[in-house]
Design a protein around this motif. Sequence first.
Motif, PDB file in Angstrom:
ATOM      1  N   VAL A  98       0.843  -1.202   0.000  1.00 41.51           N
ATOM      2  CA  VAL A  98       0.000   0.000   0.000  1.00 41.51           C
ATOM      3  C   VAL A  98       0.876   1.249   0.000  1.00 41.51           C
ATOM      4  O   VAL A  98       1.619   1.499   0.943  1.00 41.51           O
ATOM      5  N   LEU A  99       0.800   2.038  -1.074  1.00 40.03           N
ATOM      6  CA  LEU A  99       1.587   3.278  -1.167  1.00 40.03           C
ATOM      7  C   LEU A  99       0.832   4.455  -0.566  1.00 40.03           C
ATOM      8  O   LEU A  99       1.425   5.359   0.014  1.00 40.03           O
ATOM      9  N   GLU A 100      -0.482   4.428  -0.747  1.00 41.23           N
ATOM     10  CA  GLU A 100      -1.285   5.537  -0.241  1.00 41.23           C
ATOM     11  C   GLU A 100      -2.717   5.040  -0.097  1.00 41.23           C
ATOM     12  O   GLU A 100      -3.156   4.169  -0.872  1.00 41.23           O
ATOM     13  N   GLN A 101      -3.450   5.566   0.870  1.00 44.13           N
ATOM     14  CA  GLN A 101      -4.872   5.206   0.953  1.00 44.13           C
ATOM     15  C   GLN A 101      -5.701   6.378   1.424  1.00 44.13           C
ATOM     16  O   GLN A 101      -5.200   7.289   2.075  1.00 44.13           O
ATOM     17  N   ARG A 102      -6.972   6.356   1.041  1.00 44.32           N
ATOM     18  CA  ARG A 102      -7.899   7.434   1.366  1.00 44.32           C
ATOM     19  C   ARG A 102      -9.244   6.849   1.751  1.00 44.32           C
ATOM     20  O   ARG A 102      -9.644   5.806   1.239  1.00 44.32           O
ATOM     21  N   SER A 103      -9.945   7.567   2.579  1.00 44.72           N
ATOM     22  CA  SER A 103     -11.301   7.152   2.921  1.00 44.72           C
ATOM     23  C   SER A 103     -12.232   8.317   2.648  1.00 44.72           C
ATOM     24  O   SER A 103     -12.006   9.425   3.132  1.00 44.72           O
TER      25      SER A 103
END
Lengths: 321, 321
Positions: free
Chosen positions: A26-31
């Motif tokens: 996982v390089l980046e995550q958003r919610s």
Amino acid sequence: MQAQLIALDWGTSSLRAYKLGPAGVVLEQRSLAFGIMHLPNEPREIAGVRCSDGFELAFDAACGDWLDAQPNLPVIACGMVGSAQGWSEAAYRNTPVDVAGLGQALHRVRSLRGVDVHIVPGVIEQVGLPNVMRGEETQVLGVLQTLAMNGELLIGLPGSHSKWVEVVEGRITHFDTFMTGELFAVLSKHSILGRTQQISEQFQAEAFDRGVAVALSTDGRRGVLSTLFSARTLGLTAELTPDQQPDYLSGLLIGHELAGLPGGAKHQPIILVGAAPLCARYQRALALCGFAHVSLAQEATERGLWQLAVAAGLTQPVSEA
Amino acid sequence: MQAQLIALDWGTSSLRAYKLGPAGVVLEQRSLAFGIMHLPNEPREIAGVRCSDGFELAFDAACGDWLDAQPNLPVIACGMVGSAQGWSEAAYRNTPVDVAGLGQALHRVRSLRGVDVHIVPGVIEQVGLPNVMRGEETQVLGVLQTLAMNGELLIGLPGSHSKWVEVVEGRITHFDTFMTGELFAVLSKHSILGRTQQISEQFQAEAFDRGVAVALSTDGRRGVLSTLFSARTLGLTAELTPDQQPDYLSGLLIGHELAGLPGGAKHQPIILVGAAPLCARYQRALALCGFAHVSLAQEATERGLWQLAVAAGLTQPVSEA
């Protein structure tokens, strides 16, 4: 690190976006709050076109900038986005179903910017009472991927609609849905039980355990319709304080859910997937109910989406660099 | 005919007033929306005093004119009016309790116009999970009064909070509360199940029966938390039309309630008390569940209140004229 895949976990009330790199890291995550029932509705320009479609707008908000940077990134999505009320319907697959094989059955919808979104089909069981899932099949795959074992296990996915999934050698053979979380919410907000409840900042362990115990007791055998009223009467008799009542109700409902699991599950490996505080409640209740082999899985959705994208040939299992 | 008693059935959401004549015959009755949670709040003059108390205002609206005509009429009341949130708290009596004997335990509150209101105490069970009733004890007495028998029977009082009361020789020995009606209402209004429901003008008998059957089936043994979701999935698979879904849910919940009754009740006399359309549903479901001896009681509240007033010496059993 260069991204290899955009993975979307797109449910009824929320949308989580993951930018995954080599081997699915996982390089980046958003919610985002843009679940399919809460889509944005303010028109704006996407790919040079003025757009008012809620799915396009949410998709753009979730990962438009990632696609601007790497326009050829493949996109995969699971959850209610593939339902009849979703972006485009991905037909259910029948049980028993080999979850890894779902990668061969992705459903495509082309977005305004020309990128295909590959939607994972849900699973339906049509033996006896019908039952459906969308998103959980992907989490199940994510769980299986982390396991050394390959026999029978039971995967619990607590939530608004908790799922309990029986898996045999990588295949979903049966599953049940319990409306525990939603029932807790509507009873607390809209029924007489909510009137005397007071939210506690602390987890009220004793009250929770008592709720579980009542569900397992002789009284509990009359069913939850009968024991529910005790969340009120134990308040009337001063055996529960107002701030103990929510956790008592939570324990009572979870206890009734667990009492509905197959008896044989007590000696089976059980794996829980979901939000940490909720899984902690279930883990506690499972122990009280005598389930012996319970463990927790992490990052099941992103792992599952990655696996399915690999199976579909959207990305490479390991970096080519 | 001269009135002999004013009898009030004063619950959470409604207030029914009866003017009773010799031998308890109903001379006049009224139904007001002034349950204890919905009291009037517009101040007005009562007995020469400006009054803003909701209980006084509701009482005056219910029977002020009857008392103007006959100021010495005795008044008796049952229901939530005697709860901690009511006009004045009438302490619960413990099971086992001789219902006719409750006439010796009326609690008095003096109204602004100088008339005493005699409130029937509720009943509490404190063996095992606590359980409470207010109003149903009076209906139970009203039922018993019409019976030739005096052995064991089970009285069902369907409603928001259904009560099932075990009576042995005139004594309430045990009772259970099922939150069936309230659960049906909150699920239909506030949960995902309501979204696909459409109210039918016709009773959907087939769907209702199917709900009952599911509650009794192997699937039903996992409990209502599990079967609830079928009210949605049977819609998804086109096995239930939107206008069948409410009665399916109704049958399902009532079926689970009846599955929680003691097994021995199948061969016991059962008497139902309540609103006619609801009792008809329960009668149908009881037949499907194999309960053999079911009958309906009428006018249980007014009969019970009359009996208690006689026992308390507030009025004479038969006319002295």
